[in-house]
Design a protein around this motif. Structure first.
Motif, PDB file in Angstrom:
ATOM      1  N   UNK A  28      34.630  22.663  23.000  1.00 21.68           N
ATOM      2  CA  UNK A  28      33.522  23.169  22.189  1.00 21.68           C
ATOM      3  C   UNK A  28      33.514  22.514  20.804  1.00 21.68           C
ATOM      4  N   UNK A  29      34.710  22.303  20.255  1.00 23.94           N
ATOM      5  CA  UNK A  29      34.783  21.654  18.948  1.00 23.94           C
ATOM      6  C   UNK A  29      34.273  20.222  19.024  1.00 23.94           C
ATOM      7  N   UNK A  30      34.600  19.536  20.113  1.00 24.38           N
ATOM      8  CA  UNK A  30      34.086  18.178  20.285  1.00 24.38           C
ATOM      9  C   UNK A  30      32.564  18.195  20.386  1.00 24.38           C
ATOM     10  N   UNK A  31      32.034  19.167  21.128  1.00 27.52           N
ATOM     11  CA  UNK A  31      30.580  19.283  21.203  1.00 27.52           C
ATOM     12  C   UNK A  31      29.983  19.593  19.837  1.00 27.52           C
ATOM     13  N   UNK A 112      26.880   6.281  19.037  1.00 29.19           N
ATOM     14  CA  UNK A 112      27.795   6.401  20.170  1.00 29.19           C
ATOM     15  C   UNK A 112      27.576   7.644  21.015  1.00 29.19           C
ATOM     16  N   UNK A 113      27.336   8.776  20.371  1.00 24.76           N
ATOM     17  CA  UNK A 113      27.126  10.004  21.135  1.00 24.76           C
ATOM     18  C   UNK A 113      25.892   9.900  22.017  1.00 24.76           C
ATOM     19  N   UNK A 114      24.862   9.209  21.537  1.00 27.13           N
ATOM     20  CA  UNK A 114      23.645   9.045  22.342  1.00 27.13           C
ATOM     21  C   UNK A 114      23.830   7.989  23.426  1.00 27.13           C
ATOM     22  N   UNK A 115      24.753   7.076  23.208  1.00 25.52           N
ATOM     23  CA  UNK A 115      25.114   6.148  24.282  1.00 25.52           C
ATOM     24  C   UNK A 115      25.688   6.920  25.462  1.00 25.52           C
ATOM     25  N   UNK A 116      26.553   7.881  25.178  1.00 26.97           N
ATOM     26  CA  UNK A 116      27.125   8.696  26.251  1.00 26.97           C
ATOM     27  C   UNK A 116      26.062   9.532  26.955  1.00 26.97           C
ATOM     28  N   UNK A 117      25.029   9.920  26.239  1.00 31.06           N
ATOM     29  CA  UNK A 117      23.967  10.720  26.844  1.00 31.06           C
ATOM     30  C   UNK A 117      23.029   9.881  27.697  1.00 31.06           C
ATOM     31  N   UNK A 314      33.906  13.650  28.963  1.00 29.18           N
ATOM     32  CA  UNK A 314      34.316  14.721  28.045  1.00 29.18           C
ATOM     33  C   UNK A 314      33.129  15.235  27.245  1.00 29.18           C
ATOM     34  N   UNK A 315      32.296  14.313  26.742  1.00 26.15           N
ATOM     35  CA  UNK A 315      31.134  14.741  25.970  1.00 26.15           C
ATOM     36  C   UNK A 315      30.140  15.502  26.845  1.00 26.15           C
ATOM     37  N   UNK A 316      29.910  14.995  28.060  1.00 28.62           N
ATOM     38  CA  UNK A 316      28.989  15.687  28.967  1.00 28.62           C
ATOM     39  C   UNK A 316      29.524  17.062  29.331  1.00 28.62           C
ATOM     40  N   UNK A 317      30.832  17.124  29.632  1.00 28.25           N
ATOM     41  CA  UNK A 317      31.427  18.417  29.970  1.00 28.25           C
ATOM     42  C   UNK A 317      31.390  19.395  28.815  1.00 28.25           C
ATOM     43  N   UNK A 318      31.654  18.895  27.607  1.00 25.66           N
ATOM     44  CA  UNK A 318      31.621  19.768  26.429  1.00 25.66           C
ATOM     45  C   UNK A 318      30.217  20.303  26.188  1.00 25.66           C
ATOM     46  N   UNK A 319      29.220  19.446  26.357  1.00 26.98           N
ATOM     47  CA  UNK A 319      27.839  19.897  26.178  1.00 26.98           C
ATOM     48  C   UNK A 319      27.463  20.921  27.244  1.00 26.98           C
ATOM     49  N   UNK A 320      27.896  20.667  28.483  1.00 32.64           N
ATOM     50  CA  UNK A 320      27.633  21.634  29.563  1.00 32.64           C
ATOM     51  C   UNK A 320      28.318  22.956  29.267  1.00 32.64           C
TER      52      UNK A 320
END
Length: 740
Positions: A28-31, A112-117, A314-320
């Motif tokens: 959650x903190x990463x998100x 970078x965060x939008x690259x992962x998205x 990790x970013x996708x999972x944190x957002x989910x």
């Protein structure tokens, strides 16, 4: 009372729970870092001190990894279009389409965060011949960041691009930057730090400020180097009369945006700019192409690509997870409000039915003989007060049977020495509470039976009020109103609130819905026939009171709640004792629910139990408490990443709602409102104990462990309500309800 021989309680699940909470808070903190901390529309105030002249007067492409800055500018007739803040799922494809139609290339500085998205967009950028650069991971202003955070932003972006494309990006444009002339000393420090990690800085000759949406004409003019006439607020800027081409053939790096907001004006301006200048000999190239250099992207190693994939997951999972927690909180809040509405509505219906003369109450008086059965195991602290309170009952035909279940503290001797008429003491080897109750039932000679715990004190009118509901021949058992006797301390007040708010409001609801799942062991009345139909008091679960009540319902009997029949019981006086009691209750309730799960498909009273009470218990006593640790983890996340004002208002709103509910329940039960001051502490501390009990119980059940009977140590809390319990007559305070 011993019931089961237990294996050692499982311990590893506490480590797993703690580990799970740490992982959840980290995710959650990463998100929060990605979604909340990043971004922004302007600088947060870097040092206004300008950079040195060799930087502010340099070209837009800077290498700062050597002893002296090296800068380059676009050659004449070459325009390097650059786009910041993407990739964006709407605007980046439109910009790419425009560039493809005009056979032009550009450089995209991606977040970078939008690259992962949107990794597919980044791959498309490269596939169509464009160039990639870094724009940090969260669109953070690197000039204001400490060195470790700046390196983290650049490193994460490099990893994200490597995972999406298999290549590194070496070009870097800091967010909120423009041309070299606007560089500050802090900007220069940040750019030198980026150079040490292998990045080449790319600033701009012409900033279109398209993020302000100044109008298509103004964006085209700024990109072409045509002076722009400023206008009033809210009115698009316009180009002045001047040359129709950029600075008579000079080259430039042009700054535009493909993300971060509505970019419709940018798309339109880009199409017009390319249409106007391509036929005039101007070349639109990437930064590297324009400078005649090899492509800036470098091949990433396999380990770097794997790290990039891991970062994206990790970013996708944190957002989910954050989204799921938001939905969970919404669902829990909705269920809680729905539960409260049902409780209040049913409590009002129940209150009207309890009025004198109500058609819902029996009109004929019940004065049939009653036997009170008191199972006792090491109840020396309260047994005298319990028996005396029963004999002081305002009921004409009352018999008392005390079944001593192998006590080692002289419980039976205390009762025997009192030599009370109408009281019989039966001794047996220790066999458990259900066995003691069944022994008393076998020796009773009346058709109406009242089952009472050995730590409970009755008011004089309790038995009379309790058995009057037997005037209805469909009633097989009746639940009374259990109150906490020892409520002087904070723990006692919390349990008092829990009994009044939770247990008694729920019992009123169950009564109205005709699906009472539990008659408390402290006070319950039964027809002998209902007990026989249920097979006697069951001994195969730890919550024999819940198990028995469910069996009575499934046998076809109705079980109401009589809130005016009050019994005062001793509650646990320490957290250890509270844990042991609630652990047994919760585990036993789950056992009883599983045992009577077939009620879900039955008809009549059993079907009402299965389709009304069973889901209610499953949701509010098992499932929602199991999610409480995750809710607390989300609350910790909110303290750091969500607006404090929203959190405080939400918490105060919920607390006010709970306080209003508590006040209503206390008034309904004839109690004072004084204990309400402890409600906030109860929500913060007591709640954690209760949900951890549920976690422990569920793990025990899943592992197939058999929990032993965990007896509570008595301190005489119920006996303290009355005086002269051992040698003299029972004496109640003038108002026992007001006892504190």
């Amino acid at each position: 009372m011993a019931l089961h021989v237990a294996r050692k309680d499982p311990r590893a699940h506490w480590f797993l729970l703690l580990l799970g909470l740490v992982v959840m808070i980290s995710a959650l903190s990463f998100n929060g870092y990605v979604a909340v901390e990043g971004g922004g529309s302007g600088r947060t105030g870097p040092d206004p001190t300008p950079a040195t002249d060799d930087l502010t007067r340099s070209g837009p492409v800077l290498r700062l990894d050597g002893p002296a800055p090296v800068s380059r500018s676009m050659p004449a007739g070459t325009i390097a279009l650059t786009f910041d803040d993407g990739p964006d799922p709407r605007w980046t494809p439109e910009i790419l389409d425009v560039l493809r139609r005009h056979h032009a290339h550009a450089t995209f500085f991606v977040v970078g965060a939008r690259v992962n998205e949107h990794p597919e967009l980044v791959r498309r950028i490269l596939a169509e011949g464009h160039e990639l650069g870094s724009h940090t991971f969260t669109h953070a202003d690197v000039a204001t960041l400490p060195g470790w955070r700046r390196d983290l932003e650049l490193g994460l972006t490099r990893t994200a691009i490597a995972g999406a494309t298999g290549r590194y990006a070496t070009l870097f444009r800091p967010p909120f930057s423009s041309g070299p002339s606007s560089l500050t000393a802090d900007d220069a420090t940040a750019l030198r730090g980026a150079a040490r990690t292998g990045h080449v800085a790319v600033l701009a000759d012409r900033d279109t400020v398209d993020w302000r949406r100044p109008g298509v004409d103004a964006i085209v003019a700024a990109a072409a180097g045509i002076p722009v006439i400023p206008t009033g607020p809210g009115t698009p800027a316009t180009a002045s009369d001047g040359p129709a081409s950029p600075d008579r053939g000079s080259g430039a790096v042009v700054l535009m945006h493909d993300g971060g907001g509505d970019r419709s004006q940018t798309v339109a301006a880009l199409d017009r700019l390319l249409s106007a200048l391509t036929g005039r000999g101007y070349r639109f190239a990437t930064v590297s192409e324009g400078l005649g250099m090899p492509r800036s992207e470098l091949a990433a190693s396999r380990s770097d690509r794997l790290r990039g994939h891991a970062l994206r997951y990790a970013q996708t999972g944190a957002a989910w997870l954050a989204s799921a927690m938001t939905w969970l909180l919404g669902a829990a809040l909705l269920l809680g409000l729905l539960r409260l509405a049902v409780q209040v509505a049913c409590a009002e219906i129940h209150r009207r039915r309890q009025r004198v003369g109500s058609p819902a109450l029996p009109r004929r008086q019940i004065l049939a003989p009653v036997t009170v059965i008191v199972p006792a195991y090491n109840e020396a602290a309260n047994i005298g007060a319990t028996v005396l309170s029963l004999l002081a009952s305002e009921y004409p035909a009352l018999h008392v049977i005390v079944v001593d279940d192998g006590s080692t503290d002289g419980t039976a001797d205390i009762v025997a020495r009192m030599r009370l008429p109408g009281v019989r003491v039966i001794r047996q080897a220790n066999a458990g509470k259900p066995a003691a109750l069944n022994t008393g039932i076998r020796h009773a000679r009346t058709e109406l039976l009242v089952l009472v715990d050995g730590d409970t004190v009755f008011q004089p009118d309790t038995v009379y009020r309790l058995v009057q509901r037997f005037a209805d021949p469909s009633v097989g058992a009746i639940s009374g109103n259990t109150k906490v006797a020892n409520r002087r301390g904070l723990l006692g007040r919390w349990q008092h609130l829990e009994y009044v708010i939770g247990f008694n409001l729920d019992r009123r609801t169950y009564d109205v819905l005709r699906c009472m799942p539990t008659i408390p062991g402290a006070i319950g009345a039964f027809r002998r026939q209902a007990l026989l139909d249920a097979g006697g008091v069951p001994a195969d679960t730890l919550a024999e009171d819940t198990d028995l009540t469910m069996a009575v319902l499934r046998a076809g009997w109705h079980v109401p709640y009589e809130g005016r029949a009050v019994a005062w019981t001793e509650a646990p006086a320490s957290l250890r004792q509270l844990w042991r009691q609630r652990y047994r209750w919760c585990y036993g309730t789950m056992q009883a629910m599983w045992k009577h799960r077939r009620a879900l498909a039955e008809r009549g009273p059993g079907g009402r139990l299965g389709r009304r009470a069973w889901p209610y218990l499953a949701i509010f006593q098992v499932l929602l408490p199991l999610t409480a640790p995750a809710v607390d983890a989300f609350a910790i996340y909110g303290l750091f990443f969500l607006p404090w004002s929203h959190l405080v208002l939400a918490w105060l709103g919920l607390l006010a709602l709970q306080a209003a509910t508590a006040a209503y329940a206390l008034r309904l039960d004839g109690e004072r409102l004084g204990p309400l001051w402890s409600l906030p502490l109860q929500q913060v501390l007591y709640r954690q104990v209760m949900y951890l009990v549920v976690v422990q119980s569920v793990v025990t059940a899943l592992l197939g462990s058999r929990l032993r009977w965990q007896r509570m140590i008595r301190t005489g809390g119920a006996a303290a309500l009355v005086e002269n319990t051992a040698t003299g007559p029972l004496h109640w305070p003038s108002n026992p309800r007001a006892y504190r």
